[in-house]
Write an enzyme that holds these catalytic residues in place. Structure first.
Site, PDB file in Angstrom:
ATOM      1  CE  LYS A 106     -47.156  27.718  14.552  1.00  0.00           C
ATOM      2  NZ  LYS A 106     -47.103  26.845  13.385  1.00  0.00           N
ATOM      3  CE  LYS A 154     -35.988  24.081  17.601  1.00  0.00           C
ATOM      4  NZ  LYS A 154     -35.406  24.777  16.466  1.00  0.00           N
ATOM      5  CE  LYS A 207     -36.605  27.459   9.132  1.00  0.00           C
ATOM      6  NZ  LYS A 207     -37.976  27.202   9.509  1.00  0.00           N
TER       7      LYS A 207
HETATM    8  P1  ATP Z   1     -38.687  27.848  13.719  1.00  0.00           P
HETATM    9  O1  ATP Z   1     -37.960  28.584  14.810  1.00  0.00           O
HETATM   10  O2  ATP Z   1     -39.344  28.750  12.696  1.00  0.00           O
HETATM   11  O3  ATP Z   1     -39.592  26.737  14.227  1.00  0.00           O
HETATM   12  P2  ATP Z   1     -36.610  25.893  13.291  1.00  0.00           P
HETATM   13  O4  ATP Z   1     -35.221  26.371  13.349  1.00  0.00           O
HETATM   14  O5  ATP Z   1     -37.151  25.167  14.480  1.00  0.00           O
HETATM   15  O6  ATP Z   1     -37.533  27.116  12.881  1.00  0.00           O
HETATM   16  P3  ATP Z   1     -37.951  24.100  11.499  1.00  0.00           P
HETATM   17  O7  ATP Z   1     -38.336  24.603  10.144  1.00  0.00           O
HETATM   18  O8  ATP Z   1     -38.988  24.025  12.569  1.00  0.00           O
HETATM   19  O9  ATP Z   1     -36.713  24.992  12.009  1.00  0.00           O
HETATM   20  O10 ATP Z   1     -37.252  22.677  11.356  1.00  0.00           O
HETATM   21  C1  ATP Z   1     -36.637  22.215  10.157  1.00  0.00           C
HETATM   22  C2  ATP Z   1     -35.869  20.937  10.474  1.00  0.00           C
HETATM   23  O11 ATP Z   1     -34.696  21.245  11.264  1.00  0.00           O
HETATM   24  C3  ATP Z   1     -36.652  19.920  11.293  1.00  0.00           C
HETATM   25  O12 ATP Z   1     -36.334  18.623  10.800  1.00  0.00           O
HETATM   26  C4  ATP Z   1     -36.122  20.101  12.699  1.00  0.00           C
HETATM   27  O13 ATP Z   1     -36.231  18.902  13.458  1.00  0.00           O
HETATM   28  C5  ATP Z   1     -34.667  20.468  12.449  1.00  0.00           C
HETATM   29  N1  ATP Z   1     -34.125  21.321  13.517  1.00  0.00           N
HETATM   30  C6  ATP Z   1     -34.508  22.573  13.813  1.00  0.00           C
HETATM   31  N2  ATP Z   1     -33.767  23.087  14.819  1.00  0.00           N
HETATM   32  C7  ATP Z   1     -32.869  22.128  15.177  1.00  0.00           C
HETATM   33  C8  ATP Z   1     -31.816  22.051  16.141  1.00  0.00           C
HETATM   34  N3  ATP Z   1     -31.518  23.090  16.914  1.00  0.00           N
HETATM   35  N4  ATP Z   1     -31.096  20.914  16.222  1.00  0.00           N
HETATM   36  C9  ATP Z   1     -31.379  19.861  15.420  1.00  0.00           C
HETATM   37  N5  ATP Z   1     -32.355  19.862  14.475  1.00  0.00           N
HETATM   38  C10 ATP Z   1     -33.102  20.976  14.348  1.00  0.00           C
HETATM   39 MG    MG Z   2     -39.278  24.549  14.691  1.00  0.00          MG
END
Ligand code: ATP
Ligand code: MG
Length: 335
Positions: A117, A199, A202
């Site tokens: 970060k 992956k 968000k």
């Molecule tokens: P950011 O991009 O802000 O990090 P994110 O999509 O990675 O957001 P998180 O809030 O970091 O989401 O993760 C929330 C939950 O979703 C965690 O348990 C994480 O392991 C799961 N998760 C996130 N992305 C994936 C994915 N592509 N496949 C499976 N599990 C996921």
């Molecule tokens: Mg994440």
């Protein structure tokens, strides 16, 4: 329902930093829905955590409401799990303060997510960012939770939470049980983005990520653009990752017969990706549609949302205030 004290305590949080997607659903929320049957679950929206990287709060209220609405739409039950917003539980901030006295600058600076970060936004290296693992430890320890569903990237934070808990116990007496990573399914699914680059997420790859709020048209459009290749040239040829991802998605949202048909087509080198993606898009829209519509209806019903947040906060504060009482006694903050 009263909290069942014999059940083990599970805790998990999600930051209100964007739209939830199929990766969140299959990697996290689907498991939460199963866990709430067998464990004493606390699920929270981590609004304080989002301030470390998203200081602009214009969208915060909307985001918090959306995360709660989407979780409810996916099947989380406020009568089974405590569903609450972090900032509604001030006891977390108090525990964070005590734990900060047991956390060292050196160890916090070494955390890889902190270093990432700093690299990404060198102009906003605030103390909250540095002490993120301490707040996370407070989130967990405030309920004396022992099972924490986390992805690989969070394992080190969890180890730090154990260190802080151990230091506290060592100095002030045995208050906290050790929290451990918890994978409900041993085979955790990871959903790749549709362009095969990383992956679903968000905050990245938005046109290659299927969000729970996407319209049917947008889902079909994103699927149409999904990366494919020239197709297999030899029977039984292994699939590249991005093709495997489409089959993984089909196994999650399509009828078994559909997956089997395209699997057989692939193995015979007969697959037509256009047809596969069209079918997958339709099945995905059928899967996401009801969640989207339900989430939207909940999100618009502010009275219901407020009721849920209040109910969750009460449950969470009940457990949190018990912990704080024990913590203060152990520390001698009792005059
Ligand atoms: P950011 O991009 O802000 O990090 P994110 O999509 O990675 O957001 P998180 O809030 O970091 O989401 O993760 C929330 C939950 O979703 C965690 O348990 C994480 O392991 C799961 N998760 C996130 N992305 C994936 C994915 N592509 N496949 C499976 N599990 C996921
Ligand atoms: Mg994440």
């Amino acid at each position: 329902m009263q909290n069942d004290t014999k059940k083990e305590i599970v805790l998990s949080g999600i930051r209100p930093t964007g739209y939830l997607h199929l990766g969140n659903y299959f990697g996290a929320m689907r498991n939460y829905v199963r866990m709430q049957e067998d464990y004493n679950c606390y699920f929270f929206v981590a609004d304080w955590h989002s301030l470390t990287t998203h200081p602009d709060t214009k969208e915060l209220r909307n985001s918090v409401h959306r995360v709660i609405a989407e979780n409810l739409a996916c099947g989380l039950d406020p009568d089974k799990a405590a569903i609450y917003v972090q900032s509604d539980v001030p006891e977390i901030a108090e525990l964070y303060l005590y734990l900060n006295m047991l956390a060292y600058k050196g160890e916090l600076e070494k955390v890889p997510t902190f270093k990432d970060k700093v690299r990404l936004s060198p102009d906003n290296v605030n103390a909250g960012l540095l002490t993120y693992p301490v707040l996370m430890a407070a989130d967990i320890l405030i309920h004396r939770a022992v099972k924490v569903p986390v992805g690989k990237d969070q394992e080190q934070h969890l180890e730090m939470a154990r260190n802080f808990a151990e230091r506290f116990n060592h100095r002030y007496g045995d208050v906290f049980p050790m929290p451990r990573a918890f994978n409900f399914n041993s085979d955790l699914v990871k959903i790749m983005s549709l362009d095969g680059k990383g992956k679903m997420s968000k905050s990245e790859n938005q046109m290659a990520t299927i969000y729970l709020s996407d319209s049917d048209e947008l889902i079909l459009k994103k699927l149409k653009k999904a990366t494919t290749d020239q197709g297999p040239t030899e029977a039984g040829q292994p699939k590249p990752d991005f093709i495997q991802n489409l089959f993984t998605l089909a196994s999650l949202v399509s009828e078994p017969a559909v997956s089997e048909k395209f699997e057989a087509d692939y193995n015979n080198c007969q697959i037509r990706y256009g047809d596969f993606k069209k079918q997958l898009g339709e099945d995905m829209a059928r899967f996401v549609g009801p969640i989207r519509d339900k989430a939207l209806a909940i999100q618009e019903d502010k009275v219901y949302l407020e009721k849920i947040m209040k109910q969750g906060a009460e449950k969470a504060r009940q457990s949190a205030s018990q912990t704080i009482k024990i913590v203060r006694e152990a520390m001698g903050i009792k005059y």
